[in-house]
Design a protein around this motif. Structure first.
Motif, PDB file in Angstrom:
ATOM      1  N   GLY A   1       0.808  -1.078  -0.155  1.00  0.00           N
ATOM      2  CA  GLY A   1      -0.085   0.062  -0.152  1.00  0.00           C
ATOM      3  C   GLY A   1       0.748   1.334  -0.148  1.00  0.00           C
ATOM      4  N   THR A   2       2.089   1.140   0.432  1.00  0.00           N
ATOM      5  CA  THR A   2       2.733   2.440   0.571  1.00  0.00           C
ATOM      6  C   THR A   2       3.871   2.371  -0.485  1.00  0.00           C
ATOM      7  OG1 THR A   2       2.562   2.075   3.075  1.00  0.00           O
ATOM      8  CG2 THR A   2       4.374   3.733   2.477  1.00  0.00           C
ATOM      9  N   TRP A   3       4.569   1.462  -0.782  1.00  0.00           N
ATOM     10  CA  TRP A   3       5.842   1.594  -1.770  1.00  0.00           C
ATOM     11  C   TRP A   3       5.221   0.759  -3.210  1.00  0.00           C
ATOM     12  CZ3 TRP A   3       9.220  -2.009   1.997  1.00  0.00           C
ATOM     13  CH2 TRP A   3       9.650  -1.245   2.999  1.00  0.00           C
ATOM     14  N   GLY A   4       3.977   0.298  -3.128  1.00  0.00           N
ATOM     15  CA  GLY A   4       3.519  -0.261  -4.273  1.00  0.00           C
ATOM     16  C   GLY A   4       3.963  -1.807  -4.820  1.00  0.00           C
ATOM     17  N   ARG A   5       4.862  -2.173  -3.656  1.00  0.00           N
ATOM     18  CA  ARG A   5       5.204  -3.691  -3.924  1.00  0.00           C
ATOM     19  C   ARG A   5       5.173  -4.369  -2.580  1.00  0.00           C
ATOM     20  NH1 ARG A   5      11.542  -2.964  -6.124  1.00  0.00           N
ATOM     21  NH2 ARG A   5      12.061  -1.140  -4.935  1.00  0.00           N
ATOM     22  N   TRP A   6       5.120  -5.716  -2.749  1.00  0.00           N
ATOM     23  CA  TRP A   6       4.868  -6.544  -1.528  1.00  0.00           C
ATOM     24  C   TRP A   6       6.501  -6.865  -0.888  1.00  0.00           C
ATOM     25  CZ3 TRP A   6       0.117  -7.461  -0.242  1.00  0.00           C
ATOM     26  CH2 TRP A   6      -0.919  -7.584  -1.325  1.00  0.00           C
ATOM     27  N   TRP A   7       7.318  -6.619  -1.728  1.00  0.00           N
ATOM     28  CA  TRP A   7       8.887  -7.244  -0.908  1.00  0.00           C
ATOM     29  C   TRP A   7       9.799  -6.489  -1.741  1.00  0.00           C
ATOM     30  CZ3 TRP A   7       9.935  -9.866   3.327  1.00  0.00           C
ATOM     31  CH2 TRP A   7      11.438 -10.118   3.475  1.00  0.00           C
ATOM     32  N   THR A   8      10.911  -6.057  -1.068  1.00  0.00           N
ATOM     33  CA  THR A   8      12.073  -5.509  -1.582  1.00  0.00           C
ATOM     34  C   THR A   8      13.047  -6.268  -0.639  1.00  0.00           C
ATOM     35  OG1 THR A   8      13.264  -3.547  -2.012  1.00  0.00           O
ATOM     36  CG2 THR A   8      11.889  -3.504  -0.501  1.00  0.00           C
ATOM     37  N   TRP A   9      14.449  -6.264  -1.346  1.00  0.00           N
ATOM     38  CA  TRP A   9      15.403  -7.094  -0.637  1.00  0.00           C
ATOM     39  C   TRP A   9      16.193  -5.849   0.173  1.00  0.00           C
ATOM     40  CZ3 TRP A   9      15.090 -11.794   0.127  1.00  0.00           C
ATOM     41  CH2 TRP A   9      14.385 -12.754  -0.636  1.00  0.00           C
ATOM     42  N   ASP A  10      15.498  -5.023   0.710  1.00  0.00           N
ATOM     43  CA  ASP A  10      16.205  -4.140   1.695  1.00  0.00           C
ATOM     44  C   ASP A  10      16.833  -4.982   2.929  1.00  0.00           C
ATOM     45  OD1 ASP A  10      15.777  -1.128   3.073  1.00  0.00           O
ATOM     46  OD2 ASP A  10      15.165  -2.673   4.653  1.00  0.00           O
ATOM     47  N   LEU A  11      17.820  -4.231   3.551  1.00  0.00           N
ATOM     48  CA  LEU A  11      18.522  -5.016   4.482  1.00  0.00           C
ATOM     49  C   LEU A  11      17.493  -5.371   5.725  1.00  0.00           C
ATOM     50  CD1 LEU A  11      21.396  -5.914   5.474  1.00  0.00           C
ATOM     51  CD2 LEU A  11      21.673  -3.829   6.734  1.00  0.00           C
ATOM     52  N   ARG A  12      16.881  -4.613   6.201  1.00  0.00           N
ATOM     53  CA  ARG A  12      15.939  -4.957   7.229  1.00  0.00           C
ATOM     54  C   ARG A  12      14.951  -6.145   7.063  1.00  0.00           C
ATOM     55  NH1 ARG A  12      13.249  -2.313  11.591  1.00  0.00           N
ATOM     56  NH2 ARG A  12      15.363  -2.100  12.631  1.00  0.00           N
ATOM     57  N   LEU A  13      14.463  -6.270   5.800  1.00  0.00           N
ATOM     58  CA  LEU A  13      13.458  -6.996   5.411  1.00  0.00           C
ATOM     59  C   LEU A  13      14.299  -8.361   5.246  1.00  0.00           C
ATOM     60  CD1 LEU A  13      11.963  -4.486   4.630  1.00  0.00           C
ATOM     61  CD2 LEU A  13      10.724  -5.593   2.685  1.00  0.00           C
ATOM     62  N   THR A  14      15.296  -8.435   4.577  1.00  0.00           N
ATOM     63  CA  THR A  14      16.320  -9.453   4.305  1.00  0.00           C
ATOM     64  C   THR A  14      16.406 -10.281   5.696  1.00  0.00           C
ATOM     65  OG1 THR A  14      16.991  -8.415   2.265  1.00  0.00           O
ATOM     66  CG2 THR A  14      18.138 -10.466   3.063  1.00  0.00           C
ATOM     67  N   LEU A  15      16.818  -9.351   6.584  1.00  0.00           N
ATOM     68  CA  LEU A  15      17.526  -9.775   7.854  1.00  0.00           C
ATOM     69  C   LEU A  15      16.076 -10.526   8.769  1.00  0.00           C
ATOM     70  CD1 LEU A  15      20.026  -7.300   8.956  1.00  0.00           C
ATOM     71  CD2 LEU A  15      20.499  -9.835   8.771  1.00  0.00           C
ATOM     72  N   THR A  16      15.181  -9.929   8.496  1.00  0.00           N
ATOM     73  CA  THR A  16      13.699 -10.497   9.333  1.00  0.00           C
ATOM     74  C   THR A  16      13.783 -11.518   8.508  1.00  0.00           C
ATOM     75  OG1 THR A  16      12.917  -8.220   9.584  1.00  0.00           O
ATOM     76  CG2 THR A  16      11.425 -10.012   9.713  1.00  0.00           C
ATOM     77  N   LEU A  17      13.574 -11.817   7.331  1.00  0.00           N
ATOM     78  CA  LEU A  17      13.303 -13.368   6.851  1.00  0.00           C
ATOM     79  C   LEU A  17      14.552 -14.340   7.265  1.00  0.00           C
ATOM     80  CD1 LEU A  17      11.740 -14.906   4.554  1.00  0.00           C
ATOM     81  CD2 LEU A  17      13.442 -13.985   2.822  1.00  0.00           C
ATOM     82  N   LEU A  18      15.692 -13.695   7.321  1.00  0.00           N
ATOM     83  CA  LEU A  18      16.901 -14.527   7.650  1.00  0.00           C
ATOM     84  C   LEU A  18      16.548 -15.133   9.386  1.00  0.00           C
ATOM     85  CD1 LEU A  18      19.688 -15.952   7.600  1.00  0.00           C
ATOM     86  CD2 LEU A  18      20.666 -13.676   8.576  1.00  0.00           C
ATOM     87  N   LEU A  19      16.154 -14.144  10.056  1.00  0.00           N
ATOM     88  CA  LEU A  19      15.669 -14.399  11.374  1.00  0.00           C
ATOM     89  C   LEU A  19      14.567 -15.591  11.622  1.00  0.00           C
ATOM     90  CD1 LEU A  19      16.219 -13.506  14.589  1.00  0.00           C
ATOM     91  CD2 LEU A  19      14.430 -12.117  14.126  1.00  0.00           C
ATOM     92  N   TYR A  20      13.751 -15.415  10.716  1.00  0.00           N
ATOM     93  CA  TYR A  20      12.529 -16.459  10.570  1.00  0.00           C
ATOM     94  C   TYR A  20      13.020 -17.765  10.174  1.00  0.00           C
ATOM     95  CZ  TYR A  20       7.983 -18.068   8.943  1.00  0.00           C
ATOM     96  OH  TYR A  20       6.835 -18.888   8.588  1.00  0.00           O
ATOM     97  N   LEU A  21      13.871 -17.685   9.124  1.00  0.00           N
ATOM     98  CA  LEU A  21      14.376 -18.976   8.650  1.00  0.00           C
ATOM     99  C   LEU A  21      15.082 -19.536   9.887  1.00  0.00           C
ATOM    100  CD1 LEU A  21      14.962 -18.041   4.893  1.00  0.00           C
ATOM    101  CD2 LEU A  21      12.981 -19.249   5.968  1.00  0.00           C
TER     102      LEU A  21
END
Lengths: 42, 231
Positions: B105-125
């Motif tokens: 809704g804000t950036w116009g795309r669901w996902w981007t390989w930004d450092l915070r997003l990537t590290l959150t995915l890594l934490l999850y995995l």
């Protein structure tokens, strides 16, 4: 607004679903443990 | 009085705390002003940020339980680690669901390989792998020791994730952490109550998961006893 509503619904739904799964697991385990306990007393 | 009786007391206390804080949180979220820049979609952050706290709490307690298990070799600490990891992964899943909805809704795309997003995915995995590891090697003391070391090592991702915005040195699209960003009038209460509600929800689910863990352990103990009697 629909994105916000969807987010809140998913969070509440996810937490409630997990809570329900825990309740089912607890009831099933209590049933399983109730069996041997009765046999031991018998 | 059974082994799970004290857990029942905590379960009831945390349920009351959760009901009260959730009602107040819902009221303040509803009353919060609409953000001038983002519009109503900004209200997603009142739930997205608090569920991050639940994930951090879960993974911290997983490592703490693991550490205490390595030190004391008591099964209850291993059960705490397993329970906290499961609840933490649930909260982290909710982070990874609400974040992309806000991003779309804000950036116009669901996902981007930004450092915070990537590290959150890594934490999850890292912690999904922890749960998989435990499920494949259930009941073994050696596996519990390995899981404890793994959980403690995995904890290193949390500070990386938290300070990702600083580490990226401005090359990030993710908003800054709370406290350093600007919160407008009427926005503090929904954030604070959201945090409180997330902690209450986390505590309530953790206690219930601990109860299930204690019952599973009792079942396994009885099965092992019955097997020994038969042999």
């Amino acid at each position: 607004m629909s994105y916000a509503v969807a987010s809140y619904a998913l969070v509440v739904g996810g937490l409630v679903a997990y809570g329900a799964w825990l309740a089912r697991s607890r009831r099933r385990l209590e049933r399983e443990l109730g069996g041997p306990r009765e046999r031991n007393h018998g | 009085m059974t082994a799970t009786t004290p857990l029942r007391t905590w379960q009831h206390a945390s349920a009351v705390a959760l009901a009260v804080s959730a009602a107040l949180w819902a009221f303040f979220v509803w009353r919060a002003p609409i953000d001038a820049m983002q519009g109503p979609i900004q209200k997603i952050l009142y739930v997205h940020v608090p569920v991050v706290l639940g994930a951090y709490l879960g993974f911290f307690l997983t490592a703490l339980g693991g550490g205490l298990y390595l030190w004391r070799r008591e099964e209850r600490w291993d059960r705490l680690a397993a329970a906290a990891a499961e609840v933490g992964v649930l909260f982290c899943t909710l982070v990874l669901v609400t974040g992309p909805i806000w991003a779309k809704g804000t950036w116009g795309r669901w996902w981007t390989w930004d450092l915070r997003l990537t590290l959150t995915l890594l934490l999850y995995l890292v912690y999904v792998s922890y749960l998989l590891l435990r499920s494949f090697t259930e009941g073994s003391e050696r596996a519990a020791r390995f899981a404890a070391v793994y959980a403690i090592a995995g904890l290193a991702v949390i500070p990386l994730n938290y300070f990702a915005i600083d580490l990226a040195g401005g090359r990030t699209v993710h908003p800054e952490n709370l406290g350093r960003g600007s919160l407008g009038a009427g926005m503090r209460a929904p954030f604070a109550l959201g945090m409180l509600t997330a902690v209450a929800a986390f505590a309530h689910l953790l206690v219930r998961r601990l109860e299930v863990g204690a019952l599973r352990s009792e079942r396994d103990r009885r099965e092992a006893e019955a097997f020994r009697e038969e042999a």
